[in-house]
Motif scaffolding. Structure first.
Motif, mmCIF file in Angstrom:
data_model
loop_
_atom_site.group_PDB
_atom_site.id
_atom_site.type_symbol
_atom_site.label_atom_id
_atom_site.label_comp_id
_atom_site.label_asym_id
_atom_site.label_seq_id
_atom_site.Cartn_x
_atom_site.Cartn_y
_atom_site.Cartn_z
ATOM 1 N N GLU A 7 0.724 -1.383 0.146
ATOM 2 C CA GLU A 7 -0.126 0.102 0.115
ATOM 3 C C GLU A 7 0.781 1.292 0.118
ATOM 4 O O GLU A 7 2.166 1.238 0.535
ATOM 5 N N GLY A 8 0.241 2.566 -0.445
ATOM 6 C CA GLY A 8 1.015 3.648 -0.520
ATOM 7 C C GLY A 8 -0.268 4.773 -0.461
ATOM 8 O O GLY A 8 -1.105 4.429 0.102
ATOM 9 N N LEU A 9 0.557 6.046 -0.524
ATOM 10 C CA LEU A 9 -0.227 7.051 -0.838
ATOM 11 C C LEU A 9 -0.049 7.980 -1.850
ATOM 12 O O LEU A 9 0.949 7.956 -2.805
ATOM 13 N N VAL A 10 -1.063 8.810 -2.383
ATOM 14 C CA VAL A 10 -1.032 9.565 -3.596
ATOM 15 C C VAL A 10 -1.990 10.774 -3.265
ATOM 16 O O VAL A 10 -2.729 10.773 -2.625
ATOM 17 N N ARG A 11 -1.327 11.825 -4.065
ATOM 18 C CA ARG A 11 -1.842 13.147 -3.680
ATOM 19 C C ARG A 11 -1.892 14.037 -4.887
ATOM 20 O O ARG A 11 -0.818 13.939 -5.447
ATOM 21 N N ARG A 12 -2.806 14.706 -5.189
ATOM 22 C CA ARG A 12 -2.732 15.783 -6.299
ATOM 23 C C ARG A 12 -2.665 17.042 -5.526
ATOM 24 O O ARG A 12 -3.343 17.242 -4.597
ATOM 25 N N SER A 13 -2.113 18.087 -6.444
ATOM 26 C CA SER A 13 -2.002 19.566 -5.919
ATOM 27 C C SER A 13 -3.275 19.872 -5.321
ATOM 28 O O SER A 13 -4.164 19.982 -6.119
ATOM 29 N N GLY A 14 -3.400 20.330 -4.273
ATOM 30 C CA GLY A 14 -4.679 20.901 -3.666
ATOM 31 C C GLY A 14 -5.660 20.139 -3.180
ATOM 32 O O GLY A 14 -6.733 20.207 -2.779
ATOM 33 N N GLY A 15 -5.182 18.685 -3.337
ATOM 34 C CA GLY A 15 -6.295 17.626 -2.988
ATOM 35 C C GLY A 15 -5.665 16.913 -1.598
ATOM 36 O O GLY A 15 -4.724 17.199 -0.964
ATOM 37 N N GLU A 16 -6.390 15.941 -1.116
ATOM 38 C CA GLU A 16 -6.311 15.373 0.228
ATOM 39 C C GLU A 16 -5.324 14.022 -0.355
ATOM 40 O O GLU A 16 -5.495 13.486 -1.492
ATOM 41 N N VAL A 17 -4.733 13.624 0.834
ATOM 42 C CA VAL A 17 -3.750 12.320 0.582
ATOM 43 C C VAL A 17 -4.623 11.245 0.500
ATOM 44 O O VAL A 17 -5.589 10.975 1.266
ATOM 45 N N LYS A 18 -4.720 10.383 -0.316
ATOM 46 C CA LYS A 18 -5.513 9.269 -0.561
ATOM 47 C C LYS A 18 -4.725 7.801 -0.284
ATOM 48 O O LYS A 18 -3.539 7.877 -0.928
ATOM 49 N N GLN A 19 -5.025 7.017 0.350
ATOM 50 C CA GLN A 19 -4.425 5.578 0.161
ATOM 51 C C GLN A 19 -4.725 4.894 -0.604
ATOM 52 O O GLN A 19 -5.832 4.746 -0.942
ATOM 53 N N ILE A 20 -3.762 4.110 -1.134
ATOM 54 C CA ILE A 20 -3.915 3.152 -2.393
ATOM 55 C C ILE A 20 -3.430 1.852 -1.902
ATOM 56 O O ILE A 20 -2.374 1.726 -1.128
ATOM 57 N N ARG A 21 -3.965 1.017 -2.440
ATOM 58 C CA ARG A 21 -3.703 -0.477 -2.170
ATOM 59 C C ARG A 21 -3.574 -1.618 -3.455
ATOM 60 O O ARG A 21 -3.896 -0.953 -4.365
ATOM 61 N N ALA A 22 -2.727 -2.511 -3.089
ATOM 62 C CA ALA A 22 -2.636 -3.619 -4.168
ATOM 63 C C ALA A 22 -4.155 -3.750 -4.739
ATOM 64 O O ALA A 22 -5.206 -3.869 -4.144
ATOM 65 N N GLY A 23 -4.170 -3.612 -6.406
ATOM 66 C CA GLY A 23 -5.325 -3.858 -6.880
ATOM 67 C C GLY A 23 -5.869 -2.546 -7.342
ATOM 68 O O GLY A 23 -6.624 -2.642 -8.408
ATOM 69 N N HIS A 40 4.169 -0.026 -7.919
ATOM 70 C CA HIS A 40 2.937 0.025 -8.644
ATOM 71 C C HIS A 40 3.703 0.094 -10.179
ATOM 72 O O HIS A 40 4.901 0.157 -10.464
ATOM 73 N N LEU A 41 2.832 -0.321 -11.007
ATOM 74 C CA LEU A 41 3.026 -0.518 -12.555
ATOM 75 C C LEU A 41 2.629 0.907 -13.003
ATOM 76 O O LEU A 41 1.710 1.179 -12.986
ATOM 77 N N ALA A 42 3.797 1.751 -13.553
ATOM 78 C CA ALA A 42 3.359 3.116 -14.308
ATOM 79 C C ALA A 42 3.123 2.869 -15.654
ATOM 80 O O ALA A 42 3.842 2.324 -16.400
#
Length: 129
Positions: free
Chosen positions: A66-82, A105-107
């Motif tokens: 699992e990890g974290l992703v955030r777009r500028s001005g947005g909230e931090v979102k948790q991301i998980r396998a799948g 992650h596969l980019a």
């Protein structure tokens, strides 16, 4: 048709583009005029990218942990396998592993007409990892 049987060696992600330990695996990049690029990225716990954007957007698909992703001005979102994330073209964002686990992650990204895929910006100072 062309089948690649040997991929390039895994390499360390450049320090100017990330914080912590990041590894990049060989890239699937067909010759011009094709523009897709596909490659696994491995983040050690707490490792993350600097702010960046892609001219044609990007799709990170989480393969492990699992990890974290955030777009500028947005909230931090948790991301998980799948999980699959669509990051719109020219959207400043950052992503990486959570504080306790690795994240792979596969980019998937489409290069611009000039061959560029990413514009890098400042390092992240508020990553919650």
């Amino acid at each position: 048709m062309h089948i690649t049987r040997r991929r390039p060696d895994t390499r360390r992600g450049p320090a100017e583009n990330s914080t912590g330990t990041v590894w990049l695996d060989g890239t699937a990049a067909p010759p011009v005029p094709s523009r897709p690029r596909v490659f696994p990225v491995h983040f050690a716990p707490g490792a993350h990218t600097a702010w960046h954007r892609h001219p044609n957007g990007r799709v990170p698909h989480v393969l492990e942990d699992e990890g974290l992703v955030r777009r500028s001005g947005g909230e931090v979102k948790q991301i998980r396998a799948g999980d699959t994330v669509w990051i719109e073209p020219d959207t400043w964002h950052r992503h990486g592993a959570g504080p306790r686990t690795f994240m792979t992650h596969l980019a998937v990204v489409e290069a611009a007409a000039d061959g560029t895929t990413t514009e890098w910006h400042a390092h992240v100072t508020d990553h919650p990892a």
